[in-house]
Design a protein around this motif. Structure first.
Motif, PDB file in Angstrom:
ATOM      1  N   LEU A  70       0.930  -1.507  -0.144  1.00 36.12           N
ATOM      2  CA  LEU A  70      -0.040  -0.262   0.489  1.00 36.12           C
ATOM      3  C   LEU A  70       1.189   1.547   0.489  1.00 36.12           C
ATOM      4  CD1 LEU A  70      -2.839  -0.555   2.563  1.00 36.12           C
ATOM      5  CD2 LEU A  70      -2.856   0.240   0.025  1.00 36.12           C
ATOM      6  N   ALA A  71       1.990   0.986   0.311  1.00 40.11           N
ATOM      7  CA  ALA A  71       2.457   1.894   1.187  1.00 40.11           C
ATOM      8  C   ALA A  71       3.211   2.508  -0.245  1.00 40.11           C
ATOM      9  CB  ALA A  71       3.888   1.995   2.152  1.00 40.11           C
ATOM     10  N   ALA A  72       3.808   1.330  -1.115  1.00 42.38           N
ATOM     11  CA  ALA A  72       4.453   1.777  -2.456  1.00 42.38           C
ATOM     12  C   ALA A  72       3.512   2.834  -3.421  1.00 42.38           C
ATOM     13  CB  ALA A  72       5.323   0.839  -2.361  1.00 42.38           C
ATOM     14  N   ALA A  73       2.010   1.834  -3.205  1.00 45.41           N
ATOM     15  CA  ALA A  73       1.655   2.262  -4.429  1.00 45.41           C
ATOM     16  C   ALA A  73       0.974   3.979  -3.726  1.00 45.41           C
ATOM     17  CB  ALA A  73      -0.239   1.844  -4.219  1.00 45.41           C
ATOM     18  N   ALA A  75       2.871   6.081  -2.059  1.00 42.10           N
ATOM     19  CA  ALA A  75       3.752   7.274  -2.559  1.00 42.10           C
ATOM     20  C   ALA A  75       3.570   7.151  -3.758  1.00 42.10           C
ATOM     21  CB  ALA A  75       5.450   6.245  -2.167  1.00 42.10           C
ATOM     22  N   ALA A  76       3.723   6.393  -5.280  1.00 43.11           N
ATOM     23  CA  ALA A  76       2.965   6.704  -6.404  1.00 43.11           C
ATOM     24  C   ALA A  76       2.523   7.457  -6.584  1.00 43.11           C
ATOM     25  CB  ALA A  76       3.679   4.863  -6.801  1.00 43.11           C
ATOM     26  N   ILE A  77       1.073   7.366  -6.108  1.00 44.00           N
ATOM     27  CA  ILE A  77       0.266   8.099  -6.090  1.00 44.00           C
ATOM     28  C   ILE A  77       0.329   9.694  -6.044  1.00 44.00           C
ATOM     29  CG2 ILE A  77      -2.272   8.590  -6.409  1.00 44.00           C
ATOM     30  CD1 ILE A  77      -2.161   5.983  -7.745  1.00 44.00           C
ATOM     31  N   LEU A  79       3.122  11.227  -5.204  1.00 43.36           N
ATOM     32  CA  LEU A  79       3.978  12.032  -5.825  1.00 43.36           C
ATOM     33  C   LEU A  79       3.103  12.133  -7.417  1.00 43.36           C
ATOM     34  CD1 LEU A  79       7.259  10.299  -4.278  1.00 43.36           C
ATOM     35  CD2 LEU A  79       6.561  12.143  -4.288  1.00 43.36           C
ATOM     36  N   ALA A  80       2.891  11.038  -7.680  1.00 45.35           N
ATOM     37  CA  ALA A  80       1.718  12.088  -8.872  1.00 45.35           C
ATOM     38  C   ALA A  80       1.125  12.493  -8.864  1.00 45.35           C
ATOM     39  CB  ALA A  80       1.430  11.031  -9.222  1.00 45.35           C
ATOM     40  N   ILE A  81       0.427  13.243  -7.574  1.00 52.40           N
ATOM     41  CA  ILE A  81      -0.785  14.011  -7.290  1.00 52.40           C
ATOM     42  C   ILE A  81       0.128  15.321  -7.139  1.00 52.40           C
ATOM     43  CG2 ILE A  81      -2.135  14.933  -5.575  1.00 52.40           C
ATOM     44  CD1 ILE A  81      -3.339  12.206  -5.719  1.00 52.40           C
TER      45      ILE A  81
END
Lengths: 102, 166, 545, 828
Positions: A70-73, A75-77, A79-81
């Motif tokens: 979850l954390a990985a997901a 973080a990705a989202i 940072l994209a935001i």
């Protein structure tokens, strides 16, 4: 007193508090993100601690793995935001982004 | 004090200290780098707790993935030179209230943890957890596992989509 | 059952697959692409219904006519049964709804009929030009609902299919109908919904009585929970329950005085939908009575037997007179006349069922099948001239026999079949309904016999007015002077494709009804045996009236 | 020939015309003129086959025969009466629906009649219908008609009979309405079909009663069960009703009063059709039906049949007197002659009725084809002059055709003589038989009205038929159209000649004055009645039947008397045995009581005592009664013997009568009727000769020699003349009553349905809508008002709290943290 469950829990509590503090007080969205990572790590410490001492055994590990996923997901989202916000506002200051107010 | 205790305190100190730097530092780059130490310490704690697989995962994903991502984020959203590297706080009042409430929260948590009599099971013999994790991921937790895979995929696509310049 | 392939589920849900296929095919943007996509929609529907027809024929071939069904759960065929919904509720306890499909001698003819009519009507749907995609999707959904009703052996499942059928019908009439389509669609919808509400109430009551939705178990009186609402025999509650169910189904049949939705719906519906409405939907009411209302409330059937037969008789004579009256009143609409003739013909079904004699009930089921094929033909025939002239007024034609000789020939077959001419299937069913009902209700039967004469009167009247006599000058030229849509004046190949198979079925079953009667005879005999202790069969001349 | 072969040929005979139909309907357009050759050839083959069947059935004796196939679905049966097959068509599990075909002498003769006339009509039409735009269609229709008519003939069960009955109705509909462009033709077709349907409704109701009672459609099985005494609803009345209902079918098809109105209108069809269907075959189907079901008709039913026939014969004859349309005269004459046949069967003279059917078929077909020949020429001639106003069928436009059409004239004249009952013709033989039958009936029952009507109709027939011949063929040409006519081609003349030859006497009986001398009378003896003897005319029963019945009744009476006797005897026995049995009973009772007393109290003891005693006594009495009964039976037996003796006396008398009859005619009479008919043979012959002579003579005086002026006569009898000329106003009356009522009722119901029933529905809808509106208003004002009020209050609070909402995520997080802490402490 040898190192037991409580030690780990207290450690995670400190880490949690620090994370929450970062989330509340910092201006920069990325800092908020880092705070969140701390919170997640503290939770993970709890899981693993309970896995060892509380009888959660392998289930605790699995939970931790999912948290990491979850954390990985997240973080990705996130940072994209953040990047998106940056493109729109030319800054990433969370307190100035209060569109939610309206 | 046996060796385990020493190691525990060692990692605990690293974690708390570096986390404090993360939270309190004004320079975002410092925060980012000290986050590295926090993650590293947490990984050590995992090893201490016989969670070898999780520890390795922690190193690989957090340090190898998430942290790198964060640093990228910092780079992309902050001008490297000048004062811009420093990040402000949200305001004195909020800072105070936040600090206060966080302290109270931390205290409360510690209090709760201490006052609760946790169920404790006899500790299991330490064997490698990898096999057990693998087995349960593909049996009992197959559905969450698959869901998580899909989630990751979606996150990937979503991130790419959101971050895309219009 | 050695038949392991879940053929009933396939035949029921195949149209859904077709529907999804149509959904996924995009409608083209420009005119040509649009035309092409319409063609694809049409032929997808035809293909789907054709496969369905093949499945129905396979069912028919593999059906073992010796097994009786009705109340004996072990002798149903093509059974598919598993728990569908199982949930515990406070106060009510655990509710178990089964996905339970199976066929016996009563449902096989209906499944076959549905497959035939839907297949044939899909050709008739080719004329639809408005929102073609939606039309065919609705059409296939309707198909699933109808098939499901005839296959379901669980009351809840039956009810679900019943409602599934309702909604597409509403849209099919309401969107693709004639000038007063909204009125007709709403009328149809509310009428039928009223019927389903009755059905729903009784269904719930029955659940508390039997603790199951299984229709077959409900025929077993030993399963009744003591002290529940429908327990005992000949209680007021049972009578009320039966009446509610009966009304629910009688609306669909439709029996006098619940029939007034039918003329409106028929007049407004597009041709193919009229065909399905008359061909299949009306049968669902009568089938519901035979499958649900009668076996579950046999005592009430005994109590109301005379009333049911009386309603049948009134429907026969009343429907025929109204059809005859169409020739003299206001707008003499061809479709309205056939709609009233449907009321009359379905009255025979009621009369046959009320007789509780094997001849009568076999005749009734056979009549359902025959009415399905014959009336389907009649509506298609009206559709043929309506497509060309855009009117259905009986007075606006004349002398068509010269203009359209083949059409007249096909039509004559349909008309004489509707009259009940020997050599056509309608004769056999009507004759055996009368032979059966005469044994129970001699006087009513003889009164109903008037229906034969009146039926001949209005049919021949219409025949004469439309086809004989002098040609109306209004239609002096060819239908389509440009010859783009209609190359010749006579019926075209597509329409013949739809009509000729029906004509062949009608004539074949008129000469050799054995294949259809054999299928149902074991079930019907068992049904009669089961009902026998409760009802009146046979009797003196005046005692029974 | 084996029964199988015979039946297979019969089936082939029936199916061949269907083949003709199929060929002509599907390939007619391509075939054109060829279709007539196909049709005629097929009918020719059919005729040959029919003659084969006829000869082998009628002139051979058939021994008992029964063969079944493996699964018993197909049975071949033969006896001298009927060769038949039965086939399980389908079954309702328990109940087999059997159908089949059967050839008895009746059917064998009818096969020849139908195929021959059909063949001749096919042949005739090749010329007559030439040039019609639907020529192949005409042959197709002729084919399907012949098929269905043959189906009626060979049916051995009611289901087939009814089925083909209706199909015949259909083909008649198609043929009458052949020129459907004419409104009159399509109206006539519709009228024919509907009128027949009314009769068929009765027919079918009769079948329902029979099927209900006997569970089968087979004639032989129904009659067999009936002969054992099983009758519908155990009521003789219902048997009569069933008979009359079945007869209703015949009333419709054979155009009997009151359903005769369709036949004259049916003349709208092409003339060959009139000859085939409406003169010789289809209309005779009714007579054929009555003959087939003759065994099940009770005395009352027969009386109804006889009077229906008589009334029809009379009414139709009176109408025929004044008609001017060539075909209408023939049509009414047909109705009248059909009435004759029906009447004949009704009075019990079965053979003569059917004999008249046969002879009538030939000469009436000849008359119709002759009229066709005339009309054909008149049409051509009218065409020639481009005259479309003169009615070519009106006899007042003809006259003098004798000169231009000698063959037609000669055949027509001879056929007229036959129908009028001039000696040496077949018509004389059959008519004489019928009249003798009616006289015998009158004498035996006192219904003298029937022979009176019979004779008067015969007189009228002779009169109007000669009127027709004289007006149209004799004298001078009345129009130039008539003058322009010429004799027709061979294909038209040949059928006329052939039919006329068949109307000579020698085909049927060597003695031109006595039909009984011929084969026909022997081969067509009336079948034994199946009706219980008490429901049948005494004089139609054979001696065995009478004896059997007498035995049966005496047995029944015996049993009844026994019971009556036994009853007082029982009472007496009770009295007598009371005292005698009492002590024993008491003894037994005491013993019983002793055992009982242990359980029961003293009071109960007494009661028990009583009960036991009476029980015992009753048993004793029963035994005694039994012995009394046996005695009574013995006694009764004696009475029965006496009855039988008395019966024997009557039988003896009858025997004497027989002997007498035997000396007279050398024959043995099956029943009293046959004997009586023989008595009346000579008087009837003389009377009918006189009467026919009068009719013919009067006709000649009036139209040939013009001694009386018909117009003056008409004027002096104006009301009667009008009644006859307007066909007794039947059409008008039906139109004004039944049709108007039905259509009006339908109209009213349609309005009722539209306004009232649908109105109720719409009213309910409207009312629901109204309630909806009221609810909507209530909802808007009250409920919605409350909601709005609530919303206002809420928004007031909201405005106050709003300030807390900063829109910053972090403040929210802070609030959450604070809230959690507060929760923890407050909830603790």
């Amino acid at each position: 007193m040898s190192i037991g469950l409580n030690h780990y829990l207290i450690l995670s509590a400190i880490l949690f508090s620090l994370g929450i503090f970062a989330v509340i007080s910092r201006k920069n969205a990325i800092m908020v993100l880092m705070g969140l990572e701390l919170v997640l790590n503290s939770a993970n410490i709890n899981f693993i601690a309970f896995a060892k001492f509380g009888g959660m055994n392998i289930d605790g590990h699995i939970a931790a793995i999912f948290v990491i996923i979850l954390a990985a997901a997240e973080a990705a989202i996130a940072l994209a935001i953040v990047l998106n916000i940056y493109q729109n506002y030319k800054h990433v200051n969370v307190d100035e982004i209060d569109k939610l107010k309206e | 004090m046996n060796l385990v205790d020493i190691v525990f305190y060692f990692f605990a100190v690293i974690i708390v200290a570096s986390a404090a730097v993360v939270v309190l530092s004004k320079n975002i780059m410092y925060s980012a780098f000290s986050l590295l130490f926090t993650f590293f310490g947490v990984a050590g704690i995992y090893v201490l707790l016989n969670a070898d697989f999780i520890a390795v995962t922690q190193l690989m994903i957090y340090i190898g993935g998430i942290l790198v991502l964060i640093i990228f984020g910092v780079m992309l959203t902050t001008k490297i030179t000048g004062l811009e590297m420093k990040t402000g706080i949200t305001g004195k009042a909020q800072y105070a209230i936040g600090g206060l409430s966080t302290l109270v929260l931390g205290g409360t948590l510690i209090y709760v943890f201490n006052s609760t009599s946790w169920f404790k099971s006899p500790s299991v013999p330490t064997t490698s957890t990898v096999e057990a994790i693998g087995a349960s991921l593909l049996t009992n937790y197959l559905l969450p596992f698959e869901a998580a895979s899909v989630l990751l995929l979606l996150a990937m696509i979503g991130a790419a989509l959101i971050a895309r310049r219009k | 059952m050695s038949f392991n392939f879940p053929i009933l589920s396939w035949i029921t849900f195949l149209p859904i697959i077709g529907m999804i296929a149509i959904l996924l095919i995009p409608t083209g943007k420009d005119e040509n692409a649009k035309k092409r996509s319409h063609l694809i929609f049409r032929w997808t529907t035809v293909a789907t219904t054709f496969i369905q027809l093949i499945l129905a024929v396979i069912i028919y071939m593999n059906y073992n006519p010796a097994m009786k069904g009705i109340t004996d759960v072990n002798t149903f065929q093509f059974v598919e049964k598993f728990t569908w919904i199982k949930a515990a509720f406070p106060m009510v306890g655990e509710i178990k709804i089964e996905y339970f499909l199976g066929l016996d001698g009563m449902s096989v003819p209906m499944v076959l009929l549905t497959a035939i009519v839907v297949f044939v009507a899909s050709f008739t749907s080719f004329g639809i030009s408005k929102q073609v995609k939606g039309y065919f999707m609705m059409y296939l959904l309707l198909d699933t609902g109808m098939m499901g009703v005839f296959g379901a052996l669980d009351f809840f499942l039956f009810y679900v299919f019943w409602e599934v059928m309702l909604l597409p019908m509403y849209f099919l009439i309401g969107i693709w109908g004639g000038p007063r389509k909204e009125y007709a669609a709403i009328k149809f919808f509310i009428y039928t919904l009223l019927g389903s509400v009755f059905m729903l109430l009784v269904m719930i009551g029955l659940y508390f009585t039997f603790g199951t939705f299984n229709l077959i178990e409900m025929t077993n009186a030993t399963k009744i929970i003591q002290g529940s609402i429908f327990s005992g025999l000949d209680t007021n509650w049972r009578y009320i329950g039966f009446i509610a169910l009966f009304i629910g189904f009688a609306i669909k049949v439709p029996a006098f005085p619940f029939h007034t939705w039918l003329p409106d719906a028929h007049v407004e519906a597009p041709t193919a939908i009229s065909v399905i409405l008359a061909g299949v939907l009306l049968k669902m009411g009568a089938y519901g009575m035979l499958r649900i209302a009668f076996p579950i409330f046999p005592d009430s059937v005994g109590y109301f037997q005379y009333l049911i037969a009386l309603i049948g008789t009134i429907s026969i004579v009343y429907g025929a007179l109204c059809a005859l009256g169409q020739h003299k009143v206001g707008k003499r609409d061809f479709k309205k006349m056939i709609a009233y003739s449907s009321v009359s013909h379905m009255g025979y079904v009621l009369l046959g069922m009320a007789s509780m004699r094997p001849e009568g009930i076999s005749g009734a089921i056979f009549q359902m099948f025959n009415h399905g094929t014959i009336t389907a033909m009649l509506f298609m025939i009206v559709g043929v001239i309506y497509d060309r002239s855009h009117t259905r007024g009986l007075d606006e034609f004349g002398g068509l026999a010269n203009k359209m000789p083949i059409y007249t020939g096909v039509m004559a077959i349909a008309f004489f079949a509707a009259i009940g001419l020997p050599g056509m299937s309608g004769f056999i069913s009507e004759a055996f309904i009368f032979l059966g009902s005469f044994q129970t209700f001699p006087v009513l039967t003889i009164i109903s016999g008037l229906g034969i004469v009146l039926g001949a009167a209005y049919m021949l009247w219409a025949l004469q007015r439309v086809f004989f006599g002098k040609e109306n000058e209004k239609w002096a030229g060819p239908w389509d002077p440009t010859h783009t849509k209609y190359k010749t004046d006579d019926i075209n190949g597509l329409e013949l494709t739809a009509l000729v198979p029906l004509a062949i079925i009608i004539i074949y079953l008129g000469i050799n009804p054995g294949p259809m009667i054999d299928i149902m005879s074991a079930s019907v005999n068992h049904f009669v045996d089961y009902m026998q202790p409760f009802v009146k069969i046979g009797g003196s001349l005046l005692g029974g009236m | 020939m084996t029964p199988e072969n015979l039946l297979n040929i019969a089936i082939l005979i029936t199916l061949l015309p269907l083949l003709s139909f199929l060929i002509n309907i599907f390939f007619g357009k391509k075939l054109g003129k060829v279709s007539s050759y196909i049709g005629t050839t097929i009918m020719g083959i059919d005729l040959i086959l029919a003659v084969t069947v006829f000869v082998s059935k009628v002139f051979n004796t058939w021994s008992e025969y029964l063969v079944q196939n493996a699964d018993k679905s197909l049975t071949y049966l033969a006896s001298d009466a009927m060769v038949q097959l039965k086939y399980n068509w389908f079954s309702f599990g328990r109940l087999n629906v059997q159908v089949g075909i059967g050839i008895d002498n009746l059917a064998a003769i009818m096969l020849v009649v139908v195929t021959l006339i059909s063949f001749l009509v096919h042949l005739f039409s090749t010329e007559y219908m030439a040039g019609d735009k639907r020529f192949p269609r005409f042959y197709a229709y002729l084919g399907i008609f012949t098929f269905s008519m043959l189906g009626i003939v060979i049916a051995n069960n009611f289901l087939f009979m009814y089925s083909f009955w209706e199909l015949v109705g259909l083909s008649s509909y198609l043929l009458i309405g052949f020129w459907y462009e004419k409104d009159s033709a399509s109206n006539a077709a519709k009228k024919a079909f509907l009128t027949n349907r009314i009769g068929d409704l009765g027919f079918f109701s009769g079948i329902m009663i029979l099927f209900f009672t006997y569970g089968t459609f087979m004639y032989d099985e129904i009659f067999g069960k009936m002969a054992t005494g099983l009758i519908p609803f155990d009521s003789g009345t219902m048997l009569t009703v069933a008979g009359i209902l079945v007869f209703m079918g015949a009333v419709g098809k054979s155009a009997q009063f009151p359903l005769h109105v369709w036949l004259p209108d049916a003349m709208e069809g092409p003339t060959p059709v009139s000859a085939l269907i409406h003169a010789a075959t289809m209309v005779a189907a009714g007579v054929y039906l009555v003959a087939k079901v003759f065994p099940m008709l009770t005395a009352d039913a027969l009386l109804v049949v006889a009077y229906t026939g008589a009334i029809t014969a009379f009414i139709a004859a009176t109408i025929a007197l004044t008609q001017n349309d060539f075909k209408k005269v023939l049509a009414y004459s047909t109705v009248s002659q059909l009435g004759y046949m029906i009447m004949s069967i009704g009075v019990g003279s079965y053979m003569t009725g059917f004999f008249h059917l046969l002879t009538h078929a030939w000469f009436k077909a000849a008359l119709f084809l002759g009229s066709g020949s005339v009309i054909h020429q008149m049409h051509h001639s009218a065409h020639h002059f481009h005259d479309h106003h003169t009615d070519p069928q009106d006899i007042r436009n003809m006259g003098g055709l004798r000169k231009t059409m000698p063959w037609t004239y000669a055949t027509f004249l001879f056929a007229t003589m036959a129908i009028s009952g001039v000696p040496l013709t077949s018509g004389f033989l059959s008519k004489d038989g019928i009249l003798a039958g009616t006289m015998a009936f009158g004498n035996l029952t006192g219904h003298w009205l029937i022979p009176i009507i019979g004779f008067s109709a015969a007189a009228m027939t002779a009169f109007y038929m000669f009127r027709l011949t004289i007006v149209s063929f004799h004298g001078d040409f009345k129009t130039k159209i008539a003058e322009h006519t010429s004799e027709n081609k061979f294909v038209i003349v040949f059928p006329l000649v052939l039919l006329v030859v068949l109307s000579l006497w020698f085909w049927y009986s060597p003695n031109p004055f006595d039909a009984n001398a011929g084969w026909f009378a022997h081969k067509l003896a009336a079948p034994k009645t199946a009706v219980p003897a008490n429901l049948q005319w005494d004089f139609l029963l054979t001696e065995e039947q009478k004896t059997a019945y007498a035995e049966k009744t005496s047995k029944a009476a015996e049993a009844k008397a026994n019971i009556k006797e036994a009853l007082p005897a029982t009472a007496e026995g009770t009295e007598l045995h009371k005292e005698a049995v009492a002590p024993e009973a008491n003894q037994g009772a005491k013993e019983a009581a002793a055992t009982e007393s242990k359980a029961v109290g003293e009071l109960g003891h007494q009661e028990n005592d009583l009960a036991k005693a009476s029980e015992h006594k009753a048993e004793e009495v029963k035994t005694e009664a039994h012995t009394t009964e046996t005695a009574a039976v013995k006694e009764e037996h004696k009475t029965g013997e006496a009855a039988v003796a008395a019966h024997g006396a009557t039988t003896h008398e009858a025997g004497n009568a027989h002997a007498e009859a035997g000396t007279h005619g050398g024959g043995h009479y099956v029943n009293k009727f046959a004997e009586e008919m023989h008595h009346f043979h000579v008087p009837a012959m003389i009377l009918s000769l006189i009467i026919a002579g009068c009719g013919i003579g009067f006709s000649f005086l009036m139209y040939q020699f013009k001694l009386f002026n018909p117009d003056a006569l008409a004027n002096s009898l104006r009301p009667l003349y009008n009644l006859s000329y307007n066909k007794w106003y039947f059409d008008e009356i039906y139109q004004a009553t039944i049709i108007a009522f039905t259509v009006g009722f339908g109209k009213v119901l349609a309005i009722f349905d539209n306004k009232v029933i649908d109105g109720i529905v719409n009213l309910t809808g409207w009312f629901t809508k109204l309630v909806g509106h009221i609810t909507a208003i209530f909802d808007n004002v009250v409920i919605d008002g409350l909601v709005n009020l609530l919303a206002k209050v809420t928004s007031l609070f909201g405005a106050m709290i709003r300030k807390v909402q900063t829109g910053r995520v972090q403040s929210y997080v802070a609030f959450v943290i604070i809230a959690i802490i507060m929760l923890v402490y407050f909830l603790k």
